[in-house]
Enzyme design. Structure first.
Site, short mmCIF file in Angstrom:
data_model
loop_
_atom_site.label_atom_id
_atom_site.label_comp_id
_atom_site.label_asym_id
_atom_site.label_seq_id
_atom_site.Cartn_x
_atom_site.Cartn_y
_atom_site.Cartn_z
N ASP A 99 15.06 47.50 4.61
CA ASP A 99 14.66 48.49 3.36
C ASP A 99 13.22 48.43 2.74
O ASP A 99 12.61 47.37 2.71
CB ASP A 99 15.71 48.20 2.20
N ASP A 201 13.63 53.85 1.28
CA ASP A 201 14.45 54.33 -0.09
C ASP A 201 13.66 55.66 -0.88
O ASP A 201 12.43 55.89 -0.92
CB ASP A 201 14.11 53.25 -0.93
N GLU A 264 15.53 58.21 3.30
CA GLU A 264 16.74 58.27 2.75
C GLU A 264 16.24 59.47 1.82
O GLU A 264 15.40 59.58 1.09
CB GLU A 264 17.11 57.17 1.70
N HIS A 325 25.87 52.05 0.52
CA HIS A 325 26.00 51.17 -0.78
C HIS A 325 25.77 51.88 -2.04
O HIS A 325 26.22 51.50 -2.99
CB HIS A 325 24.90 50.20 -0.60
N ASP A 326 25.79 53.16 -2.08
CA ASP A 326 25.81 54.32 -3.08
C ASP A 326 26.94 55.25 -3.08
O ASP A 326 27.02 55.76 -4.14
CB ASP A 326 24.47 55.01 -3.06
#
Length: 524
Positions: A99, A201, A264, A325-326
């Protein structure tokens, strides 16, 4: 398939490091623990491991508030542990993705500490500082994605700084060329250590309106939505200048050979397509998140597949994401039966799939008691369903120990004990066995990797499509309903079915039965 890049042929597996494997008994996953589980990933059949942030951080947002971009948080280990992890992954044939969190740092990052020390500090312009409005309030109406104003007052220097997320996460000023150079150095630091690519991100948020104009009201806002949805993000996301940044990142990675750049980006498909750039100078894969929020409906998903593939530029490579993860886990969104259908969907669509740890054993969202909530998104805006703890619970390796094989200590989040890798690995009908079979078939059949996708259609609850590559032709049928259905097919043979005992069955020309919740892949 050798003409494709590794990231086009491969399958990515996302690990949330806090929750995968703890090696020291503190209840939090770490690099040494992940290293011990790499063989499991090889046996599963994935090709690349993506780690959510492992950088030094005060953990206000569990690592997405970075205090040092070029080190490892002691919670997860050391740079030596990272080298051991990366070397072992490469030895096993796995690629390593990190990330990259460039939109904001921690407020404890030395850059920000310098920036806020005085208005004259050379790093003042590394962040977004503004004078108060005439009434002394925030400079404009921009809202934080974690609730409240996006502007935080700094009394010593008598200005506000901007934070798209928590106040502990000040946004960097990407209009400043020195910031760009510093972040380029971060990329090189990790590329020099053998990293095979990055997931960037909130890539679409990096640049904000240069004039700091108010965002307009969102007339479609509904009560119960996150507070920042009250405004259209016209001036705080997807600004035209962001594409120059993406091109710059792409150019840096290209110096190191076949490295992958993933963005993302939560945007409608027409806007998403722009992040591919022109002729391959953008992101290799702007993440396609449509399945995360799709209605589990054959007609809707058929339209989604057709529209997405039609929108792709000629040079672009597609990708699909089923969990992360979100967002709530697929087994909780669609149910355990349809989670198996979803696995077939993800691994037979055209493009690179990304798996989220635990989805291969059908993990569901965890039950988090109010007094054990960790996520700041829920703590700051309780009751609106923004908490991400449920999809971040620790990996369930076995059901025979208190720590489920994840830890010998107290886990940082509660662990469900309803299923595990150990329970499923020798069960030919399990979800884990299904994923292993799907991944094996995908790797051995060129039609599933580089083939075209054709004849996408929905008939009631049944979704069908074909994958073709030269003389290979596959027919995929998915019953997304709770009742038995029929499907029209050509003569062929079932290569894989979610229904036990059907592999190897013949398809007849014409009408074929499809059990409730069944999906199959057939050679025709």
């Amino acid at each position: 398939m050798s003409e494709l890049a590794w990231w086009q042929r491969g399958v990515i597996y996302q690990i949330y490091p806090r929750s995968f494997q703890d090696s020291d008994g503190d209840g939090i996953g770490d690099l040494a623990g992940i290293t011990t589980r790499l063989r499991y990933l090889v046996e599963l059949g994935v090709d690349a491991v993506w780690l959510s942030p492992i950088y030094p951080s005060p953990m206000a947002d569990f690592g997405y508030d970075v205090a040092d971009y070029c080190n490892i948080d002691p919670m997860f280990g050391t740079l030596a542990d990272f080298k051991q992890f990366a070397d072992r992954a490469h030895e096993l044939g796995l690629k390593v993705l990190l990330d990259f969190v460039p939109n904001h740092s921690s407020d404890r990052h030395p850059w920000f500490e310098e920036s806020r020390s005085s208005r004259e500090n050379p790093k003042r312009d590394w962040y977004l500082w503004r004078d108060p409005a005439p009434d002394g309030g925030p400079p404009n109406n921009w809202l934080s994605r974690m609730g409240g104003s996006a502007w935080e007052w700094d009394a010593p220097t008598r200005q506000y700084y901007y934070h798209a997320f928590l106040r502990e996460q000040p946004d960097l000023n990407w209009r400043n060329p020195r910031v760009r150079r510093a972040m380029d150095d971060v990329l090189r630091f990790w590329l020099d250590r053998g990293v095979d690519g990055f997931r960037v991100d909130v890539l679409w948020l990096l640049i904000k309106d240069a004039r700091f104009r108010d965002n307009p009201p969102n007339l479609a806002y509904k009560a119960g939505e996150p507070a920042h949805h009250r405004l259209l993000q016209t001036h705080t996301e997807d600004q035209p200048e962001v594409h120059d940044i993406v091109r710059s990142m792409r150019a840096t990675l290209d110096e190191y050979g076949k490295r992958v750049l993933i963005g993302e980006i939560y945007l409608p498909v027409p806007q998403l397509m722009k992040y591919y750039g022109a002729n391959g100078d953008g992101a290799d894969m702007p993440f396609n998140f449509q399945l995360l929020n799709a209605r589990w409906n054959a007609g809707d998903i058929a339209n989604m597949i057709r529209d997405y593939n039609s929108a792709l530029p000629e040079h672009a490579w597609p990708n699909w994401v089923l969990g992360n993860h979100d967002n709530p886990r697929v087994a909780s969104r669609a149910g355990p039966v349809q989670a198996r259908v979803a696995a077939v969907l993800l691994l037979t669509l055209r493009g690179t799939p990304t798996l989220y740890y635990g989805d291969e054993i059908g993990m569901t969202d965890g039950d988090i008691p109010p007094d054990q909530v960790q996520d700041p998104a829920e703590l700051r805006q309780p009751g609106i369903g923004q908490g991400r703890d449920p999809e971040r619970t620790p990996m369930q390796w076995n059901t025979s120990s208190a720590g489920s094989g994840f830890t010998t200590g107290k886990p940082w989040l509660p662990i469900a004990a309803n299923t595990s890798v150990h329970d499923q690995e020798d069960d030919a009908s399990s979800m884990l066995s299904l994923y292993r079979r799907l991944l094996s078939l995908r790797h051995s059949n060129a039609a599933l990797v580089q083939g075209t996708i054709e004849n996408v259609a929905a008939f009631g609850d049944v979704l069908t499509y074909e994958r073709r590559c030269r003389n290979l032709r596959l027919f995929i049928a998915l019953n997304m309903g709770a009742k038995e259905a029929t499907v029209q097919a050509h003569r062929g043979v079932v290569l894989l079915s979610t229904l036990a005992g059907r592999d190897g069955d013949a398809l007849v020309e014409g009408v074929n039965r499809l059990a409730a919740g069944e999906a199959f892949i057939a050679a025709i």
